[in-house]
Design a protein around this motif. Structure first.
Motif, PDB file in Angstrom:
ATOM      1  N   THR A 182       0.823  -1.214   0.000  1.00 53.24           N
ATOM      2  CA  THR A 182       0.000   0.000   0.000  1.00 53.24           C
ATOM      3  C   THR A 182       0.854   1.260   0.000  1.00 53.24           C
ATOM      4  O   THR A 182       0.611   2.193  -0.771  1.00 53.24           O
ATOM      5  CB  THR A 182      -0.928   0.013   1.228  1.00 53.24           C
ATOM      6  N   VAL A 183       1.862   1.286   0.861  1.00 54.19           N
ATOM      7  CA  VAL A 183       2.698   2.488   0.991  1.00 54.19           C
ATOM      8  C   VAL A 183       3.406   2.809  -0.317  1.00 54.19           C
ATOM      9  O   VAL A 183       3.367   3.957  -0.804  1.00 54.19           O
ATOM     10  CB  VAL A 183       3.723   2.311   2.129  1.00 54.19           C
ATOM     11  N   TYR A 184       4.040   1.814  -0.926  1.00 54.94           N
ATOM     12  CA  TYR A 184       4.815   2.093  -2.134  1.00 54.94           C
ATOM     13  C   TYR A 184       3.923   2.292  -3.357  1.00 54.94           C
ATOM     14  O   TYR A 184       4.313   2.984  -4.300  1.00 54.94           O
ATOM     15  CB  TYR A 184       5.839   0.990  -2.370  1.00 54.94           C
ATOM     16  N   THR A 185       2.724   1.699  -3.350  1.00 56.15           N
ATOM     17  CA  THR A 185       1.784   1.971  -4.436  1.00 56.15           C
ATOM     18  C   THR A 185       1.344   3.433  -4.400  1.00 56.15           C
ATOM     19  O   THR A 185       1.316   4.115  -5.428  1.00 56.15           O
ATOM     20  CB  THR A 185       0.553   1.061  -4.342  1.00 56.15           C
ATOM     21  N   LEU A 186       1.010   3.918  -3.214  1.00 59.61           N
ATOM     22  CA  LEU A 186       0.628   5.325  -3.068  1.00 59.61           C
ATOM     23  C   LEU A 186       1.794   6.250  -3.438  1.00 59.61           C
ATOM     24  O   LEU A 186       1.589   7.319  -4.029  1.00 59.61           O
ATOM     25  CB  LEU A 186       0.174   5.601  -1.633  1.00 59.61           C
ATOM     26  N   THR A 187       2.998   5.825  -3.109  1.00 58.00           N
ATOM     27  CA  THR A 187       4.182   6.629  -3.448  1.00 58.00           C
ATOM     28  C   THR A 187       4.368   6.699  -4.958  1.00 58.00           C
ATOM     29  O   THR A 187       4.652   7.778  -5.510  1.00 58.00           O
ATOM     30  CB  THR A 187       5.435   6.034  -2.788  1.00 58.00           C
ATOM     31  N   LEU A 188       4.213   5.564  -5.636  1.00 56.20           N
ATOM     32  CA  LEU A 188       4.309   5.550  -7.098  1.00 56.20           C
ATOM     33  C   LEU A 188       3.258   6.466  -7.725  1.00 56.20           C
ATOM     34  O   LEU A 188       3.556   7.230  -8.647  1.00 56.20           O
ATOM     35  CB  LEU A 188       4.117   4.123  -7.618  1.00 56.20           C
ATOM     36  N   VAL A 189       2.042   6.391  -7.214  1.00 58.48           N
ATOM     37  CA  VAL A 189       0.963   7.237  -7.729  1.00 58.48           C
ATOM     38  C   VAL A 189       1.299   8.711  -7.504  1.00 58.48           C
ATOM     39  O   VAL A 189       1.075   9.560  -8.372  1.00 58.48           O
ATOM     40  CB  VAL A 189      -0.379   6.883  -7.061  1.00 58.48           C
ATOM     41  N   GLY A 190       1.860   9.007  -6.325  1.00 56.07           N
ATOM     42  CA  GLY A 190       2.238  10.388  -6.020  1.00 56.07           C
ATOM     43  C   GLY A 190       3.264  10.933  -6.997  1.00 56.07           C
ATOM     44  O   GLY A 190       3.105  12.045  -7.539  1.00 56.07           O
ATOM     45  N   TYR A 191       4.328  10.151  -7.251  1.00 56.08           N
ATOM     46  CA  TYR A 191       5.349  10.592  -8.205  1.00 56.08           C
ATOM     47  C   TYR A 191       4.763  10.724  -9.612  1.00 56.08           C
ATOM     48  O   TYR A 191       5.112  11.651 -10.360  1.00 56.08           O
ATOM     49  CB  TYR A 191       6.531   9.622  -8.220  1.00 56.08           C
ATOM     50  N   PHE A 192       3.881   9.794  -9.975  1.00 54.97           N
ATOM     51  CA  PHE A 192       3.272   9.841 -11.304  1.00 54.97           C
ATOM     52  C   PHE A 192       2.450  11.113 -11.490  1.00 54.97           C
ATOM     53  O   PHE A 192       2.533  11.772 -12.531  1.00 54.97           O
ATOM     54  CB  PHE A 192       2.389   8.613 -11.524  1.00 54.97           C
ATOM     55  N   ILE A 193       1.668  11.479 -10.489  1.00 53.09           N
ATOM     56  CA  ILE A 193       0.834  12.682 -10.576  1.00 53.09           C
ATOM     57  C   ILE A 193       1.699  13.934 -10.699  1.00 53.09           C
ATOM     58  O   ILE A 193       1.434  14.825 -11.513  1.00 53.09           O
ATOM     59  CB  ILE A 193      -0.104  12.787  -9.360  1.00 53.09           C
ATOM     60  N   ILE A 194       2.760  13.992  -9.897  1.00 49.70           N
ATOM     61  CA  ILE A 194       3.659  15.158  -9.970  1.00 49.70           C
ATOM     62  C   ILE A 194       4.324  15.227 -11.341  1.00 49.70           C
ATOM     63  O   ILE A 194       4.411  16.300 -11.952  1.00 49.70           O
ATOM     64  CB  ILE A 194       4.734  15.082  -8.865  1.00 49.70           C
ATOM     65  N   ALA A 195       4.786  14.068 -11.842  1.00 43.89           N
ATOM     66  CA  ALA A 195       5.440  14.026 -13.158  1.00 43.89           C
ATOM     67  C   ALA A 195       4.470  14.420 -14.260  1.00 43.89           C
ATOM     68  O   ALA A 195       4.842  15.139 -15.202  1.00 43.89           O
ATOM     69  CB  ALA A 195       5.993  12.636 -13.413  1.00 43.89           C
ATOM     70  N   LEU A 196       3.225  13.974 -14.157  1.00 46.93           N
ATOM     71  CA  LEU A 196       2.226  14.314 -15.167  1.00 46.93           C
ATOM     72  C   LEU A 196       1.983  15.816 -15.203  1.00 46.93           C
ATOM     73  O   LEU A 196       1.920  16.417 -16.285  1.00 46.93           O
ATOM     74  CB  LEU A 196       0.925  13.568 -14.861  1.00 46.93           C
ATOM     75  N   CYS A 197       1.857  16.428 -14.033  1.00 45.35           N
ATOM     76  CA  CYS A 197       1.671  17.884 -13.964  1.00 45.35           C
ATOM     77  C   CYS A 197       2.867  18.611 -14.567  1.00 45.35           C
ATOM     78  O   CYS A 197       2.711  19.605 -15.301  1.00 45.35           O
ATOM     79  CB  CYS A 197       1.458  18.321 -12.520  1.00 45.35           C
ATOM     80  N   LEU A 198       4.064  18.107 -14.276  1.00 49.44           N
ATOM     81  CA  LEU A 198       5.281  18.716 -14.794  1.00 49.44           C
ATOM     82  C   LEU A 198       5.335  18.608 -16.314  1.00 49.44           C
ATOM     83  O   LEU A 198       5.687  19.572 -17.013  1.00 49.44           O
ATOM     84  CB  LEU A 198       6.494  18.033 -14.161  1.00 49.44           C
ATOM     85  N   MET A 199       4.957  17.447 -16.854  1.00 47.50           N
ATOM     86  CA  MET A 199       4.944  17.255 -18.299  1.00 47.50           C
ATOM     87  C   MET A 199       3.952  18.194 -18.972  1.00 47.50           C
ATOM     88  O   MET A 199       4.244  18.768 -20.034  1.00 47.50           O
ATOM     89  CB  MET A 199       4.600  15.805 -18.638  1.00 47.50           C
ATOM     90  N   LEU A 200       2.789  18.348 -18.365  1.00 48.57           N
ATOM     91  CA  LEU A 200       1.773  19.231 -18.945  1.00 48.57           C
ATOM     92  C   LEU A 200       2.247  20.678 -18.981  1.00 48.57           C
ATOM     93  O   LEU A 200       2.017  21.400 -19.954  1.00 48.57           O
ATOM     94  CB  LEU A 200       0.469  19.112 -18.152  1.00 48.57           C
TER      95      LEU A 200
END
Length: 221
Positions: A182-200
């Motif tokens: 659970t912890v690392y899945t949420l962490t992966l999702v967190g990094y993905f969301i930040i990266a997506l915002c950065l890409m946009l």
């Protein structure tokens, strides 16, 4: 613990991750332009200093750089707090890789345009900032976008110098709860969301630049 209870510390860590990433991207971009322009300069001293900087930071691991600035540099009387050290190290690394992007983009400007600028008696600085740079910046954007994402991923290493970023918070909770999935899945999702915002954001900037005029107005217009 339920997964929602993990969110407050992870969000707190994510704020630190975003702060470090944005600050180091901004400072890294400044270093990239400074070193990239210096590499194309006819001044051998400036070009040589930029070359040494680029090779040094491109050729050594980020983790070793972090440890050197955080543990070794204080031995000669120079020390920084962990967050400053993280931002500084990431900025230097991003600037070193970005400098080659800047240099390559400047060298890609058609030589005929530079010859025309000389024929019109434009100064070197005017030619750089009003002819070469506007065209080169557009070509740099895709590579700078990749560097920004890489910078974000590299921030995970700052947890090793006691910065309570997203990775640090995740590891701390995992050690307490042993709920790795659970912890690392949420962490992966967190990094993905930040990266997506950065890409946009980077793509938005690139589109804005591409819609602008290909060439600036002349100095006499």
């Amino acid at each position: 613990m339920t997964w929602t209870q993990y969110l407050p510390p992870l969000l707190k860590g994510a704020q630190i991750t975003v702060t470090i990433s944005l600050a180091s991207i901004a400072l890294g971009a400044i270093l990239a332009f400074a070193a990239g322009i210096a590499r194309t300069s006819s001044n051998r001293i400036l070009s040589g200093i930029a070359f040494v900087y680029i090779v040094l930071f491109r050729g050594t691991p980020l983790l070793v750089q972090l440890f050197w600035f955080y543990y070794a540099l204080p031995l000669i009387g120079i020390s920084f707090d962990p967050i400053t050290t993280g931002i500084m190290t990431l900025s230097l690394l991003t600037g070193a890789f970005g400098a080659e992007v800047v240099r390559g983009a400047l060298l890609s400007v058609p030589h005929t345009q530079l010859e025309a600028a000389r024929a019109l008696n434009f100064s070197k600085s005017y030619t750089l900032w009003h002819i070469s740079m506007p065209q080169a910046v557009i070509e740099m954007m895709p590579a700078f976008g990749n560097l920004a994402i890489q910078n974000l991923k590299d921030t995970a290493l700052v947890s090793l110098i006691s910065i309570a970023d997203l990775t640090f918070q995740a590891q701390s909770m995992r050690n307490i709860t042993l709920d790795s999935a659970t912890v690392y899945t949420l962490t992966l999702v967190g990094y993905f969301i930040i990266a997506l915002c950065l890409m946009l954001v980077m793509r938005f900037i690139e589109k804005k630049l591409r819609r602008g005029p290909a060439f600036p107005r002349s100095a006499h217009s």
